[in-house]
Scaffold this active site. Sequence first.
Site, short mmCIF file in Angstrom:
data_model
loop_
_atom_site.label_atom_id
_atom_site.label_comp_id
_atom_site.label_asym_id
_atom_site.label_seq_id
_atom_site.Cartn_x
_atom_site.Cartn_y
_atom_site.Cartn_z
CG ASP A 136 -1.69 -1.24 1.43
OD1 ASP A 136 -2.12 -1.81 0.41
OD2 ASP A 136 -1.89 -1.65 2.58
CG ASP A 162 -5.79 -1.37 1.59
OD1 ASP A 162 -6.49 -0.59 0.93
OD2 ASP A 162 -5.31 -2.42 1.12
NE ARG A 221 -10.53 -4.47 -2.93
CZ ARG A 221 -9.55 -5.35 -2.71
NH1 ARG A 221 -8.42 -4.93 -2.16
NH2 ARG A 221 -9.70 -6.60 -3.01
#
Lengths: 330, 304
Positions: A136, A162, A221
């Site tokens: 990430d 995240d 997402r």
Amino acid sequence: MKDILHPSASNLRAARGFRAAALGVALALLSPVALLAADGWASQGGGTTGGAGGSTVTVSTLSAFQSAVGDNTARIVQVSGTINLGSSSVRFGSNKTIIGVGANSGFVGDLKGYQISNVILQNLNFSNPNTVGDGDGLTLQFVTRFVVTKCKFTQTGDGALDMTHACDYGTVSWCKFQYTSDTGHNFVNLIGHSDSNASEDTGHLRITMHHNWYSTLCKERMPRVRFGRVHVYNNYYGAAGSNYCIGVGNDCQILSQNCYFDGQSTPWKNYSASGHQGLIRYSGHVYVNCSQPTWAPNSTVFTPPYSYTLDSASNVKSIVTNATSGAGTH
Amino acid sequence: MTVRPGLSAMSRSSWMILVLGGVLTLGLALRTLGPSVVVPAQTPLVSPAHGGEATLVRAAAATVSVVSPTRDRPSENSPAEGSELTPEMRGALALGEESGEREAALAKALQAWAAEDVAAAAAWTKTQRVLPAAVAKAAVMNGAAQTSAEAATTYLARLDGEEPDNRLEHGSLFIHALGEIGEYSRAATWAMSAEVTEVDWITAAFDRWSTAQPERAMLAALAVENTERRRAATDAAIGAWARTDPIALAESATRFPSGPEKNLAIITALRAWAEIDPEKASAWMIAHREALVEVPNLAVVAED
């Protein structure tokens, strides 16, 4: 006299404007860092103050950065320039405000918050093109009371930001998410990583996401939610060609308000398994060259325990994409 | 309304993990500031919104409803004063907002009006207070394009002149409108050649083109000379193709020359395919395992 005793709305606004301006000048003189007041879910659970009250240190190397953020002492850490975090995740401690200096400061690699609380990350650029660490740009696990604001995430290998493993009381605002290429995994914000993680996540993952800009090549997402109570408002969904924007996963509740969906194929999509239907409430959105999904009832969900200001959805695109004051600007 | 949950994530993951495990054993290397409303905490209130309208905001326990005569948009007073509205426009305006149909009906009627008289419809959008501005501009742009691509181009120039700060939005509307009339290549060419282009425009143009004509869009994308723009174009073309026909994309991708485009196309196709039919996607992976050896990050297919 009448105006003084019964000030008009315009006079009140002018007075408040003057007061705000005066306070702004005073604060700028007192501190080089513009400290923010946490809003959204980050204002709950005791509130989020980051390194307020601590000393201020400016860093420009990885070793200096790790030294400045490695403990749990309240501290304001100013990052000057781009710091390469190396080939594994770099962790930071509690009670920190990590703030970028100017428009070009931030990190390459994976910055990770793990089992910490009370942190603010502001004015930072994140990228992780080589998918190092957790892959990430910013990984948050078991993090409570956090604010991520005015940050720009560009080309991260896994998620951009995240928030998993029982993260709680967080706000992500005025951030821009974008990619320079499609890796097949341009998945932006994961909130709750697994359907089988209910024991850890249930009752947590309370996160507010507002005035964020989902831009070039964001695919999925934005966010994708399991278990959490997530408040999504005034986001601009401008990622042409996305697969879906908001993912409604197991046992979550999502309150979505006044967003601007710009040519999005699927503003929200169902990812709930049988018997664990997540809920979404929607109101005030603008759909330009796309339409409101029909699969979900407009459900009753949680009521935010905090105050917030809703911009008109029709204005969200111009507000959020403003080149000087919009999402991701520093 | 009945909620119809999609394919269970567990179900899909199980299939894909099973297959991936098999693939692994076979030696595959998986590498892995405008009008606003203040909503107080837990308190019902009536607040004056910008522009003077009264907006009732009720935040009751467990239920939030934002109710206003016009939700988050300017209020309607006397719509289209002096305008020569079409019968469809009048009919749409006569609908009560509570019906939930007025916005869609108005946008449709406005688009039809713009197809007949772009200037009049565009002028109405500047004074109207019933549709969100973005929705109104989209309707007029789509209507103008129905007349001709040139009419849409003219409206684009007008919008950019009136609101230069919103050119990103206007370009997106233009590309969508050209797509509505099948002018995909023209939209892509415009997106590429715009003096100050936006990657989002390229993405939008090729996404739309590939949705309708995937093979043509893919060929055109691969032919783009500028590296950054080619990447944006191919990424968009692959994404759209995967959404509309992942099986065809998977089959075609095996014939792509080795490289990042091939890898992305296979991964994207298999993810989309696995959502609708994990068994067949898994079977296809096994059947093509030798060709998949060189595809990195294949494990992502097992994610939802």
